[in-house]
Design a protein around this motif. Structure first.
Motif, mmCIF file in Angstrom:
data_model
loop_
_atom_site.group_PDB
_atom_site.id
_atom_site.type_symbol
_atom_site.label_atom_id
_atom_site.label_comp_id
_atom_site.label_asym_id
_atom_site.label_seq_id
_atom_site.Cartn_x
_atom_site.Cartn_y
_atom_site.Cartn_z
ATOM 1 N N THR A 147 4.052 3.859 -2.765
ATOM 2 C CA THR A 147 3.404 5.255 -3.241
ATOM 3 C C THR A 147 3.967 5.399 -4.815
ATOM 4 O OG1 THR A 147 3.087 7.400 -2.617
ATOM 5 C CG2 THR A 147 5.452 6.538 -2.582
ATOM 6 N N GLY A 148 3.309 5.957 -5.522
ATOM 7 C CA GLY A 148 3.650 6.238 -7.101
ATOM 8 C C GLY A 148 2.833 5.224 -8.173
ATOM 9 N N ILE A 149 2.434 4.333 -7.571
ATOM 10 C CA ILE A 149 1.726 3.316 -8.298
ATOM 11 C C ILE A 149 0.263 3.455 -8.624
ATOM 12 C CG2 ILE A 149 3.522 1.569 -8.006
ATOM 13 C CD1 ILE A 149 1.311 -0.177 -6.600
ATOM 14 N N ASN A 200 -13.308 11.567 -1.078
ATOM 15 C CA ASN A 200 -12.183 11.025 0.044
ATOM 16 C C ASN A 200 -11.642 9.629 -0.474
ATOM 17 O OD1 ASN A 200 -10.088 10.610 1.804
ATOM 18 N ND2 ASN A 200 -11.624 10.177 3.689
ATOM 19 N N VAL A 201 -10.351 10.036 -1.183
ATOM 20 C CA VAL A 201 -9.700 8.404 -1.389
ATOM 21 C C VAL A 201 -8.470 8.191 -0.816
ATOM 22 C CG1 VAL A 201 -10.576 8.210 -3.944
ATOM 23 C CG2 VAL A 201 -8.755 9.935 -3.334
ATOM 24 N N ALA A 202 -8.247 9.132 0.259
ATOM 25 C CA ALA A 202 -6.936 9.099 1.102
ATOM 26 C C ALA A 202 -7.314 8.125 2.346
ATOM 27 C CB ALA A 202 -6.812 10.382 1.801
ATOM 28 N N GLY A 212 -10.673 2.161 -4.632
ATOM 29 C CA GLY A 212 -10.375 3.365 -5.759
ATOM 30 C C GLY A 212 -9.086 2.987 -6.476
ATOM 31 N N SER A 213 -8.036 2.120 -6.006
ATOM 32 C CA SER A 213 -6.813 1.888 -6.636
ATOM 33 C C SER A 213 -6.700 0.538 -7.097
ATOM 34 C CB SER A 213 -5.652 2.364 -5.839
ATOM 35 O OG SER A 213 -5.642 1.450 -4.535
ATOM 36 N N ILE A 214 -7.743 -0.280 -6.937
ATOM 37 C CA ILE A 214 -7.390 -1.744 -7.365
ATOM 38 C C ILE A 214 -7.501 -1.680 -8.973
ATOM 39 C CG2 ILE A 214 -8.740 -3.895 -7.307
ATOM 40 C CD1 ILE A 214 -9.656 -3.306 -4.367
ATOM 41 N N ASP A 239 -14.052 6.334 -0.388
ATOM 42 C CA ASP A 239 -13.430 5.202 -0.608
ATOM 43 C C ASP A 239 -13.089 4.658 0.701
ATOM 44 O OD1 ASP A 239 -12.720 3.139 -2.793
ATOM 45 O OD2 ASP A 239 -10.574 3.803 -2.299
ATOM 46 N N VAL A 240 -12.816 5.468 1.762
ATOM 47 C CA VAL A 240 -12.250 5.133 2.890
ATOM 48 C C VAL A 240 -12.951 5.501 4.152
ATOM 49 C CG1 VAL A 240 -9.729 4.880 1.915
ATOM 50 C CG2 VAL A 240 -10.896 7.190 2.376
ATOM 51 N N PHE A 241 -12.863 4.789 5.221
ATOM 52 C CA PHE A 241 -13.755 5.421 6.264
ATOM 53 C C PHE A 241 -12.961 5.041 7.501
ATOM 54 C CE2 PHE A 241 -15.679 3.462 2.525
ATOM 55 C CZ PHE A 241 -16.795 4.369 2.308
ATOM 56 N N THR A 287 -1.435 26.663 1.265
ATOM 57 C CA THR A 287 -0.878 25.888 2.444
ATOM 58 C C THR A 287 -2.040 25.400 3.237
ATOM 59 O OG1 THR A 287 -0.713 27.876 3.800
ATOM 60 C CG2 THR A 287 1.042 27.438 2.368
ATOM 61 N N PRO A 288 -1.725 24.356 4.117
ATOM 62 C CA PRO A 288 -2.679 23.853 5.107
ATOM 63 C C PRO A 288 -3.257 24.672 5.725
ATOM 64 C CG PRO A 288 -0.651 22.301 4.823
ATOM 65 C CD PRO A 288 -0.544 23.512 4.286
ATOM 66 N N SER A 289 -2.745 25.699 6.204
ATOM 67 C CA SER A 289 -2.883 26.984 7.201
ATOM 68 C C SER A 289 -4.380 27.681 6.513
ATOM 69 C CB SER A 289 -2.257 27.852 7.657
ATOM 70 O OG SER A 289 -1.503 28.426 6.770
ATOM 71 N N GLY A 316 0.791 14.905 -3.948
ATOM 72 C CA GLY A 316 1.579 13.812 -4.227
ATOM 73 C C GLY A 316 1.296 12.986 -5.453
ATOM 74 N N SER A 317 1.560 11.729 -5.526
ATOM 75 C CA SER A 317 1.247 10.825 -6.690
ATOM 76 C C SER A 317 -0.422 10.728 -6.868
ATOM 77 C CB SER A 317 1.804 9.712 -6.601
ATOM 78 O OG SER A 317 1.416 8.631 -5.582
ATOM 79 N N LEU A 318 -0.877 10.444 -5.685
ATOM 80 C CA LEU A 318 -2.683 10.313 -5.995
ATOM 81 C C LEU A 318 -3.089 12.000 -6.472
ATOM 82 C CD1 LEU A 318 -2.644 7.918 -4.535
ATOM 83 C CD2 LEU A 318 -4.452 8.792 -3.022
ATOM 84 N N LEU A 339 0.778 -1.191 0.003
ATOM 85 C CA LEU A 339 0.004 -0.063 0.152
ATOM 86 C C LEU A 339 0.791 1.257 -0.082
ATOM 87 C CD1 LEU A 339 -2.666 -0.997 2.661
ATOM 88 C CD2 LEU A 339 -2.859 -1.250 0.251
ATOM 89 N N ALA A 340 0.229 2.282 -0.018
ATOM 90 C CA ALA A 340 0.990 3.623 -0.077
ATOM 91 C C ALA A 340 1.075 4.124 1.184
ATOM 92 C CB ALA A 340 0.323 4.714 -1.174
ATOM 93 N N GLY A 341 0.144 3.776 2.145
ATOM 94 C CA GLY A 341 0.011 4.376 3.478
ATOM 95 C C GLY A 341 0.604 3.565 4.412
ATOM 96 N N VAL A 342 1.398 3.969 5.243
ATOM 97 C CA VAL A 342 1.965 2.997 6.327
ATOM 98 C C VAL A 342 1.469 3.224 7.548
ATOM 99 C CG1 VAL A 342 4.005 2.477 4.654
ATOM 100 C CG2 VAL A 342 4.047 4.717 6.160
#
Ligand code: NAD
Length: 309
Positions: free
Chosen positions: A89-91, A224-226, A277-279, A251-253, A180-182, A145-147, A67-70
């Protein structure tokens, strides 16, 4: 690092048959085997490719996550034990980009509504003002990033104007304005679609809370695909119930699988996909490319690609 033998943990079967990856790596210079969940410890292997974390992986030198997330790996523990951790990540940019484009087109062209009507043998055209086209609409992609890149490419291709949010406000091709995030609330305030593509970290947990949802347009959609925990799911349900945003594609919960009791299942303007979403049927090939390059680099005495620890 000594790298002569590599294990593929059977947990990768959540995404593809382990034997496919084994076959794709047959040209690898290291001996590669598939191990089951019970092998204890990871006998004679220096490295493991896995979907799931297991305690006994503390004995290997290198863990590669498919997976990309660790976020599910005990990073402090692995750091203490000196285990190298890499991710995939990247794929995922192409598949996730297409999934997000699918969400966007479904909402605009009402495809999710037509599919629901079809299940009930119901012929029902949308009202004159319900369907729309996406060119010229604005999207905000949080995380470039890659997503994020895959999403930006598809949405600009569909004619949307895309803004983005990233930690350093440097320009990104195809992205009009980078916040930026702020500045998150300002970034989302003008977008018809807000797409989330950040990793789950201490900074991003609960990033999309009631205040950010309140800052979104009433006719906006959250995509939300994160990771589920990037969104305050209760605040999202409230925003959807009260109509302060128009809908969401998720896609994620917070809890996966999404419990049957969740009110999200019943909402007309919510598209739910089961962390799919990434399958893609090419997933194992893409992982093989990352692993092969990691093996090559480690054996050459340098750092593997996508090193997290
Ligand atoms: P990536 O490392 O290529 O990109 C993540 C980007 O987010 C980076 O550019 C990083 O700087 C940025 N970022 C981090 N914190 C931020 C913040 N607070 N605000 C704005 N930007 C921030 O990773 P990726 O491959 O794009 O994947 C991102 C995440 O998506 C993964 O960690 C994973 O959790 C999730 N993911 C989900 C699926 C799925 O199947 N739904 C598939 C792949 C990845």
């Amino acid at each position: 690092m000594q790298l002569d033998a590599l294990a593929i943990d059977e947990s990768v079967s959540a995404l593809f048959p382990p034997e496919r990856l084994l076959d794709a790596l047959r040209d690898s210079p290291v001996e590669t085997t598939v191990i089951d969940g019970s092998t204890d410890p990871v006998v004679d292997c220096d490295a493991v490719v896995t979907f799931q974390y297991r305690e006994r992986f503390l004995d290997v030198e290198w863990i590669h996550s498919v997976l990309a997330g660790v976020d599910r790996f005990p990073r402090d523990r692995l750091r203490e034990e000196g285990v190298v951790l890499t991710n995939s990540t990247g794929i995922h940019g192409d598949a996730i980009g297409e999934t997000v484009a699918g969400y966007v087109l479904s909402f605009a062209r009402r495809l999710h509504e037509h599919a629901a009507n079809q299940r009930r043998n119901r012929w029902s055209q949308p009202a004159w003002d319900e369907a729309w086209t996406v060119a010229g609409e604005r999207a905000c992609v949080v995380g470039l990033g890659s997503l994020g890149r895959g999403i930006v490419d598809r949405l600009t291709g569909l004619g949307l104007d895309v803004d983005g949010v990233r930690r350093t406000p440097v320009p990104e091709p195809g992205v009009g304005r980078v916040y930026t995030p702020s500045e998150l609330e300002r970034a989302v305030s003008d977008a018809k679609f807000v797409a989330l593509a950040v990793p789950l970290t201490d900074e991003t947990r609960g990033l999309i809370d009631g205040d950010v949802l309140a800052a979104m347009r009433e006719d906006a959609y959250l995509l939300n695909v994160a990771r589920g925990d990037v969104v305050d799911q209760d605040a999202l349900v409230t925003a959807l119930e009260e109509g302060t945003i128009a809908g969401a594609a998720l896609d994620v919960f917070e809890t996966e699988p999404l419990p049957e009791s969740s009110p999200l299942w019943e909402m007309d303007e919510v598209i739910l996909t089961p962390h799919a979403g990434s399958i893609t049927r090419d997933y194992y090939r893409n992982v093989a490319d990352v692993v092969r390059e990691g093996v090559r680099r480690i054996r050459a005495g340098s750092d593997p690609v996508n090193r997290v620890l």
